[in-house]
Write a protein that holds these residues in place. Structure first.
Motif, PDB file in Angstrom:
ATOM      1  N   GLY A 231       0.781  -1.235  -0.002  1.00 17.66           N
ATOM      2  CA  GLY A 231       0.027  -0.011   0.138  1.00 17.66           C
ATOM      3  C   GLY A 231       0.892   1.329  -0.067  1.00 17.66           C
ATOM      4  N   LEU A 232       1.794   1.349   0.614  1.00 16.80           N
ATOM      5  CA  LEU A 232       2.775   2.346   0.717  1.00 16.80           C
ATOM      6  C   LEU A 232       3.398   2.703  -0.312  1.00 16.80           C
ATOM      7  N   SER A 233       3.989   1.565  -1.167  1.00 17.26           N
ATOM      8  CA  SER A 233       4.588   1.728  -2.429  1.00 17.26           C
ATOM      9  C   SER A 233       3.764   2.258  -3.319  1.00 17.26           C
ATOM     10  N   ARG A 234       2.399   1.920  -3.479  1.00 22.53           N
ATOM     11  CA  ARG A 234       1.442   2.605  -4.258  1.00 22.53           C
ATOM     12  C   ARG A 234       1.207   4.055  -4.226  1.00 22.53           C
ATOM     13  N   ILE A 235       1.040   4.411  -2.944  1.00 18.24           N
ATOM     14  CA  ILE A 235       0.997   5.851  -2.548  1.00 18.24           C
ATOM     15  C   ILE A 235       2.041   6.760  -2.893  1.00 18.24           C
ATOM     16  N   LYS A 236       3.315   6.120  -2.582  1.00 16.14           N
ATOM     17  CA  LYS A 236       4.674   6.841  -2.682  1.00 16.14           C
ATOM     18  C   LYS A 236       4.786   7.217  -4.105  1.00 16.14           C
ATOM     19  N   MET A 237       4.246   6.024  -5.135  1.00 15.80           N
ATOM     20  CA  MET A 237       4.284   6.226  -6.528  1.00 15.80           C
ATOM     21  C   MET A 237       3.372   7.464  -6.971  1.00 15.80           C
ATOM     22  N   ARG A 238       2.331   7.414  -6.435  1.00 10.38           N
ATOM     23  CA  ARG A 238       1.467   8.198  -6.935  1.00 10.38           C
ATOM     24  C   ARG A 238       1.795   9.794  -6.465  1.00 10.38           C
ATOM     25  N   GLN A 239       2.518   9.863  -5.234  1.00  9.78           N
ATOM     26  CA  GLN A 239       3.086  11.129  -4.847  1.00  9.78           C
ATOM     27  C   GLN A 239       4.412  11.386  -5.699  1.00  9.78           C
ATOM     28  N   GLY A 240       4.789  10.691  -6.269  1.00  7.81           N
ATOM     29  CA  GLY A 240       6.040  10.857  -7.142  1.00  7.81           C
ATOM     30  C   GLY A 240       7.305  10.843  -6.168  1.00  7.81           C
ATOM     31  N   ASP A 241       7.067  10.415  -5.058  1.00  4.72           N
ATOM     32  CA  ASP A 241       8.139  10.065  -4.070  1.00  4.72           C
ATOM     33  C   ASP A 241       9.078   8.601  -4.333  1.00  4.72           C
ATOM     34  N   ASP A 242       9.892   8.836  -5.367  1.00  5.20           N
ATOM     35  CA  ASP A 242      10.860   7.873  -5.800  1.00  5.20           C
ATOM     36  C   ASP A 242      11.476   6.887  -4.684  1.00  5.20           C
ATOM     37  N   GLN A 243      11.998   7.712  -3.785  1.00  6.56           N
ATOM     38  CA  GLN A 243      12.832   7.231  -2.676  1.00  6.56           C
ATOM     39  C   GLN A 243      12.064   6.330  -2.014  1.00  6.56           C
ATOM     40  N   GLY A 244      10.817   7.051  -1.479  1.00  4.06           N
ATOM     41  CA  GLY A 244       9.834   6.309  -0.578  1.00  4.06           C
ATOM     42  C   GLY A 244       9.384   5.119  -1.151  1.00  4.06           C
ATOM     43  N   ALA A 245       8.923   5.125  -2.444  1.00 11.87           N
ATOM     44  CA  ALA A 245       8.337   4.080  -3.091  1.00 11.87           C
ATOM     45  C   ALA A 245       9.442   2.801  -3.452  1.00 11.87           C
ATOM     46  N   TYR A 246      10.774   3.214  -3.672  1.00 14.87           N
ATOM     47  CA  TYR A 246      11.541   2.370  -3.775  1.00 14.87           C
ATOM     48  C   TYR A 246      11.664   1.468  -2.373  1.00 14.87           C
ATOM     49  N   SER A 247      12.042   2.274  -1.256  1.00 13.69           N
ATOM     50  CA  SER A 247      11.861   1.489   0.005  1.00 13.69           C
ATOM     51  C   SER A 247      10.938   0.655   0.337  1.00 13.69           C
ATOM     52  N   ALA A 248       9.677   1.042   0.096  1.00 20.14           N
ATOM     53  CA  ALA A 248       8.463   0.314   0.345  1.00 20.14           C
ATOM     54  C   ALA A 248       8.353  -0.813  -0.614  1.00 20.14           C
ATOM     55  N   LEU A 249       8.913  -0.777  -1.699  1.00 18.57           N
ATOM     56  CA  LEU A 249       9.048  -1.822  -2.956  1.00 18.57           C
ATOM     57  C   LEU A 249      10.026  -2.951  -2.267  1.00 18.57           C
ATOM     58  N   ILE A 250      11.115  -2.551  -1.934  1.00 18.10           N
ATOM     59  CA  ILE A 250      11.903  -3.547  -1.249  1.00 18.10           C
ATOM     60  C   ILE A 250      11.676  -3.918   0.159  1.00 18.10           C
ATOM     61  N   ALA A 251      10.841  -3.566   0.847  1.00 17.22           N
ATOM     62  CA  ALA A 251      10.168  -4.065   2.020  1.00 17.22           C
ATOM     63  C   ALA A 251       9.288  -4.996   1.652  1.00 17.22           C
ATOM     64  N   ALA A 252       8.411  -4.669   0.514  1.00 20.62           N
ATOM     65  CA  ALA A 252       7.295  -5.634   0.378  1.00 20.62           C
ATOM     66  C   ALA A 252       7.834  -6.841  -0.322  1.00 20.62           C
ATOM     67  N   GLY A 253       8.904  -6.787  -1.002  1.00 21.52           N
ATOM     68  CA  GLY A 253       9.849  -7.928  -1.674  1.00 21.52           C
ATOM     69  C   GLY A 253      10.394  -8.644  -0.707  1.00 21.52           C
ATOM     70  N   THR A 254      11.121  -8.156   0.204  1.00 20.96           N
ATOM     71  CA  THR A 254      11.868  -8.851   1.110  1.00 20.96           C
ATOM     72  C   THR A 254      10.817  -9.678   2.060  1.00 20.96           C
ATOM     73  N   ASN A 255       9.962  -9.076   2.632  1.00 23.12           N
ATOM     74  CA  ASN A 255       8.974  -9.826   3.537  1.00 23.12           C
ATOM     75  C   ASN A 255       8.345 -11.179   2.602  1.00 23.12           C
ATOM     76  N   SER A 256       8.024 -10.564   1.410  1.00 27.64           N
ATOM     77  CA  SER A 256       7.496 -11.783   0.528  1.00 27.64           C
ATOM     78  C   SER A 256       8.374 -12.879   0.304  1.00 27.64           C
ATOM     79  N   PHE A 257       9.289 -12.589   0.048  1.00 21.21           N
ATOM     80  CA  PHE A 257      10.670 -13.572  -0.281  1.00 21.21           C
ATOM     81  C   PHE A 257      10.809 -14.582   0.870  1.00 21.21           C
ATOM     82  N   ARG A 258      10.823 -13.848   2.162  1.00 20.82           N
ATOM     83  CA  ARG A 258      11.018 -14.337   3.548  1.00 20.82           C
ATOM     84  C   ARG A 258       9.668 -15.273   3.644  1.00 20.82           C
TER      85      ARG A 258
END
Length: 282
Positions: A231-258
Motif C-alpha cells: 500500500g505504501l509503495s503505491r501511495i509513494k508512486m502516486r506522490q512521485g516520491d521515488d525514494q519512498g516508493a523504492y524503500s516500500a517496494l524493497i520491504a514488500a519484496g523482502t517480506n514476500s521472499f521471507r
C-alpha cells in the motif's frame, strides 16, 4: 475409604477400568491434578490400546497441568493406534485438531496445518477445523490453503469477519480486485485487523492521506507484514516520491521472499529495480 476400596479392586483385577475412574474423579475433586494423571497413566500401562484413556490424558495434561508436550504425545498415540484399533470417530477427529491447536499455540503454523486439515477431512461439518486451517495457512502466507478454507467457512458463515480479513489481505497481496468486498466487510477503527483493512481499502479508493497515516503507524510496530508496504509503495508512486516508493517496494519484496512468496517478491523487486535504473539514467 473409597480410595482404599478402589486400590484393592485394582490389585484384584488391574485391567478393570471403573476403580481407576473412581480414583481419578476423587483426585480431580481435590484439585490433585498430577495424581489424577498418574492413576490414568497406570491404567494406560496395562491397557495401552484404550483410546478413551489416551484422549482423556491429552485433554488433562493440556487443561490442568499446562504440559503441552505430554498432551501432544497422548493425542499422537490416539492417532497411531487408530490404524489398528476401532474407536469412535470423535477421538480421532479431535486428536488431530488438538495436535494442531497445540502446535498453533506454539507458533508452529506450518506444522499445525497438517493436523487441522486432517481433522476437517474426517468431519467436514467441523467448521472450527476449517477456520483454524485458514488462519494457520495465512499466518505463514500459504495463500492457496488460506483462500480455500476461508471460502469454505464463508460459504457456511457469510459474516465471519476474520475470514473476510484473510481474503482481503490475500487478494490485496495478489493484486486481485476481489480484495475490495472483503476489506469493506471488516474495516473499522476498533481493532488492528479492522484498521489495516480500513487503510488498504482507503488506498484502493484513492484516499492516500488517510491510508498513508495508518500504514506508516502499522509498519512501525509490524515491519514483518507485506500488505502495508504494498500500500505504501503505491501511495509513494502516486506522490512521485521515488525514494519512498523504492524503500516500500524493497520491504514488500523482502517480506514476500521471507514468507516463500517468491513470484510476488520478484514482482516488487523488479519494480524497485526500475527506480534504480531511472536514477542511473540521470
Amino acid at each position: 475409604l473409597a480410595l482404599d476400596y478402589a486400590e484393592k479392586a485394582i490389585i484384584n483385577e488391574e485391567e478393570f477400568a471403573p476403580p481407576y475412574n473412581i480414583i481419578y474423579r476423587i483426585k480431580m475433586s481435590r484439585g490433585e491434578f498430577q495424581e489424577a494423571a498418574d492413576i490414568m497413566e497406570r491404567y494406560y500401562a496395562v491397557n495401552p490400546e484404550d483410546p478413551h484413556t489416551l484422549y482423556l490424558l491429552g485433554v488433562h495434561y493440556f487443561r490442568y497441568l499446562n504440559d503441552a508436550e505430554r498432551s501432544f504425545d497422548s493425542f499422537q498415540k490416539v492417532i497411531f493406534i487408530s490404524e489398528t484399533v476401532a474407536m469412535p470417530s470423535y477421538y480421532l477427529e479431535n486428536s488431530y485438531y488438538n495436535c494442531g491447536y497445540i502446535l498453533f499455540s506454539g507458533n508452529q503454523f506450518q506444522e499445525s496445518l497438517f493436523y487441522f486439515k486432517k481433522s476437517f477431512q474426517l468431519n467436514e461439518s467441523n467448521l472450527t477445523a476449517a477456520y483454524m486451517t485458514a488462519v494457520a495457512a495465512m499466518n505463514y502466507y500459504n495463500l492457496k490453503d488460506a483462500e480455500k478454507y476461508a471460502r469454505i467457512v464463508l460459504a457456511r458463515s457469510p459474516g465471519d469477519r476474520n475470514m473476510h480479513y484473510i481474503l482481503g489481505r490475500l487478494y490485496y497481496i495478489q493484486g486481485n480486485r476481489s480484495a475490495f468486498e472483503h476489506l469493506a466487510a471488516v474495516m473499522s477503527t476498533d481493532s488492528f485487523e479492522g484498521l489495516l483493512a480500513f487503510a488498504l481499502y482507503a488506498e484502493l479508493t484513492g484516499d492516500d492521506a488517510r491510508s498513508e497515516k495508518i500504514l506508516q503507524a502499522i509498519v512501525k510496530h509490524r515491519n514483518d507484514m507485506i500488505s502495508p508496504y504494498i500500500g505504501l509503495s503505491r501511495i509513494k508512486m502516486r506522490q512521485g516520491d521515488d525514494q519512498g516508493a523504492y524503500s516500500a517496494l524493497i520491504a514488500a519484496g523482502t517480506n514476500s521472499f521471507r514468507s516463500g512468496l517468491f513470484e510476488i517478491a520478484g514482482r516488487y523487486f523488479y519494480r524497485a529495480l526500475q527506480y534504480v535504473e531511472e536514477d542511473n539514467k540521470d
